[in-house]
Design a protein around this motif. Structure first.
Motif, mmCIF file in Angstrom:
data_model
loop_
_atom_site.group_PDB
_atom_site.id
_atom_site.type_symbol
_atom_site.label_atom_id
_atom_site.label_comp_id
_atom_site.label_asym_id
_atom_site.label_seq_id
_atom_site.Cartn_x
_atom_site.Cartn_y
_atom_site.Cartn_z
ATOM 1 N N VAL A 52 51.809 39.189 48.779
ATOM 2 C CA VAL A 52 50.907 38.218 48.335
ATOM 3 C C VAL A 52 49.712 38.753 48.055
ATOM 4 O O VAL A 52 48.411 37.644 47.925
ATOM 5 C CB VAL A 52 50.847 36.868 49.563
ATOM 6 C CG1 VAL A 52 51.831 36.180 49.652
ATOM 7 C CG2 VAL A 52 50.237 37.553 50.766
ATOM 8 N N ILE A 53 49.228 40.130 48.059
ATOM 9 C CA ILE A 53 48.200 40.590 47.827
ATOM 10 C C ILE A 53 48.363 41.529 46.636
ATOM 11 O O ILE A 53 49.423 42.024 46.639
ATOM 12 C CB ILE A 53 47.570 41.304 49.050
ATOM 13 C CG1 ILE A 53 48.544 42.447 49.570
ATOM 14 C CG2 ILE A 53 46.855 40.469 50.013
ATOM 15 C CD1 ILE A 53 47.938 43.282 50.676
ATOM 16 N N PRO A 54 47.256 41.706 45.911
ATOM 17 C CA PRO A 54 45.888 41.044 45.868
ATOM 18 C C PRO A 54 45.859 39.780 45.612
ATOM 19 O O PRO A 54 46.940 39.195 44.893
ATOM 20 C CB PRO A 54 45.092 41.980 44.904
ATOM 21 C CG PRO A 54 46.253 42.407 44.059
ATOM 22 C CD PRO A 54 47.285 42.744 44.670
ATOM 23 N N LYS A 55 44.930 38.850 45.999
ATOM 24 C CA LYS A 55 44.939 37.447 45.613
ATOM 25 C C LYS A 55 44.141 37.472 44.306
ATOM 26 O O LYS A 55 42.924 37.960 44.247
ATOM 27 C CB LYS A 55 44.102 36.698 46.540
ATOM 28 C CG LYS A 55 44.881 36.839 48.166
ATOM 29 C CD LYS A 55 46.349 36.055 48.027
ATOM 30 C CE LYS A 55 47.051 36.003 49.570
ATOM 31 N NZ LYS A 55 46.367 35.191 50.303
ATOM 32 N N PRO A 56 44.549 36.640 43.299
ATOM 33 C CA PRO A 56 43.668 36.481 42.147
ATOM 34 C C PRO A 56 42.659 35.390 42.221
ATOM 35 O O PRO A 56 43.082 34.179 42.739
ATOM 36 C CB PRO A 56 44.837 36.375 41.058
ATOM 37 C CG PRO A 56 45.958 35.711 41.659
ATOM 38 C CD PRO A 56 45.870 35.995 43.265
ATOM 39 N N VAL A 57 41.687 35.318 41.827
ATOM 40 C CA VAL A 57 40.489 34.563 41.855
ATOM 41 C C VAL A 57 39.770 34.702 40.484
ATOM 42 O O VAL A 57 39.445 35.565 39.921
ATOM 43 C CB VAL A 57 39.321 34.778 42.828
ATOM 44 C CG1 VAL A 57 38.476 33.730 43.189
ATOM 45 C CG2 VAL A 57 40.011 35.460 44.211
ATOM 46 N N LEU A 58 39.878 33.085 40.006
ATOM 47 C CA LEU A 58 38.808 32.813 38.932
ATOM 48 C C LEU A 58 37.329 32.448 39.414
ATOM 49 O O LEU A 58 37.252 31.601 40.257
ATOM 50 C CB LEU A 58 39.443 31.759 37.971
ATOM 51 C CG LEU A 58 40.876 31.897 37.594
ATOM 52 C CD1 LEU A 58 41.088 30.500 36.964
ATOM 53 C CD2 LEU A 58 41.225 33.185 36.896
ATOM 54 N N ILE A 59 36.511 33.061 38.790
ATOM 55 C CA ILE A 59 35.035 32.788 38.902
ATOM 56 C C ILE A 59 34.318 32.639 37.828
ATOM 57 O O ILE A 59 34.669 32.772 36.638
ATOM 58 C CB ILE A 59 34.547 34.082 39.826
ATOM 59 C CG1 ILE A 59 34.385 35.258 38.802
ATOM 60 C CG2 ILE A 59 35.151 34.478 41.074
ATOM 61 C CD1 ILE A 59 33.661 36.520 39.431
ATOM 62 N N ALA A 60 33.119 31.714 38.155
ATOM 63 C CA ALA A 60 32.564 31.011 36.822
ATOM 64 C C ALA A 60 31.000 30.756 37.325
ATOM 65 O O ALA A 60 30.790 30.637 38.552
ATOM 66 C CB ALA A 60 33.082 29.941 36.388
#
Length: 357
Positions: free
Chosen positions: A249-257
């Motif tokens: 489950v790693i790495p965790k993907p993150v969308l940022i804005a």
């Protein structure tokens, strides 16, 4: 009582997560037998965990295993397990900061840590990462209290505050803040930041994948997007030193804005479903990226340096990470004890050869 295996268990909410808490002494010491028991009690093999106490979302398919400290300076050991009920997989590669919020109260109420008047500090050794985390628990009169005025987005009502302090969170799994050696990597034409602080994550500008970073979790159901995000995550994992990240489950993907009412908008994936709020360890990683020169997060937010609060907007509201020199990251959470008793594992799910090994 019957032909099943009865195991003492406490169900607790920690932050915006929920799951069973076990004493390590009540589970098999052998990891294979332990994982077989966990899959049985959580309902592994079905996407809703219908034959166990798991559910259809990753935030309620979590397990905490607590025991006496195995390292100097700690009060207790905490092993976290993410149970992927659909696939029948138990993953102990990451930490979970939301479940971590309930470790202190559990340790005090099981007698592993003695409470003191007003507030009790519990130093927790996270076995998954080897890191130490301090939890400060409300204990007026020397007893754990769950009622209070603290509110966290993603949980209804109020409760007693629990402060989590993450000192020196960098390199939780890889030993380096920037595991690839650089603040930005380019994967399939997309800029990403691979950073490891409390949790290894892959940060991506939401706009680069066609999103605003303000979407509801249900809007990310498109199979084409999910496949693309997973390809990015697997390659990022390989570059970070996880050659088998497809099964982790790693790495965790993150969308940022960019955000006007917060430091950043975030959409955090676990790693395939979008979190309805935000993981605490993921928040520490995102906040750390905001003050790390050259990352895509730092490019969005501009110059920042500790001491500074980092406010991260998520689908249920906001989460604040207070970064202090040291470095130390502080987060306020709450927890609640929900149920205690016995949970049952099916003997057929735990091969005798494993238990006897």
């Amino acid at each position: 009582m019957n032909d099943q295996i009865a195991i003492p268990c406490v169900v607790m909410r920690g932050g915006t997560s929920r799951g069973p808490f076990f004493l390590a002494s009540d589970l098999p010491a052998d990891p294979r037998a332990r994982d077989a028991v966990l899959l049985s009690v959580m309902g592994g093999g079905h996407d809703l965990g219908i034959d166990g106490i798991g559910g259809g979302n990753a935030v309620i398919n979590k397990v905490a295993i607590i025991g006496p400290a195995s390292v100097p300076g700690a009060d207790v050991d905490y092993l976290f397990a993410q149970v992927r009920v659909r696939e029948g997989i138990v993953d102990t590669s990451p930490n979970c900061g939301n479940m971590l919020a309930a470790v202190g109260p559990f340790a005090i109420e099981t007698g592993l840590v003695a409470a003191v008047a007003d507030r009790t500090q519990v130093r927790i050794h996270n076995v998954n990462t080897g890191k130490l985390i301090d939890a400060t628990v409300s204990t007026p009169g020397g007893r754990v209290t769950y009622e209070g005025d603290a509110r966290i987005d993603g949980v209804p009502g109020t409760a007693a505050p629990i402060e989590l302090s993450f000192p020196n969170a960098a390199g939780a799994r890889t030993g380096r803040l920037l595991p690839t050696g650089q603040p930005v990597d380019r994967i399939e034409g997309i800029d990403v930041t691979c950073i490891d602080a409390a949790m290894p994550v892959m940060l991506v500008r939401a706009a680069d994948l066609g999103w605003t970073g303000r979407e509801a979790p249900s809007e990310f159901a498109d199979s084409g997007f999910r496949a693309r995000l997973e390809n990015l995550r697997i390659e990022a994992g390989r570059r970070m030193g996880f050659p088998n990240s497809a099964s982790m489950v790693i790495p965790k993907p993150v969308l940022i804005a960019p955000a006007t009412d917060a430091t950043l908008h975030t959409r955090y994936f676990m790693p395939h479903d979008c979190h309805s709020a935000l993981a605490v360890t993921g928040a520490v990683a995102i906040a750390t990226a905001c003050v790390t020169s050259g990352t895509i997060a730092a490019e969005i937010v501009g110059p920042l340096a500790p001491p500074v609060p980092i406010t991260l907007a998520h689908p249920s509201g906001q989460l604040v990470v207070r970064l202090e020199p040291g470095p130390v990251a502080r987060v306020q959470r709450t927890a609640r004890r929900i149920f205690q008793g016995h949970v049952f594992a099916r003997r057929a799910h735990v091969p005798h050869s494993i238990l006897a090994a």
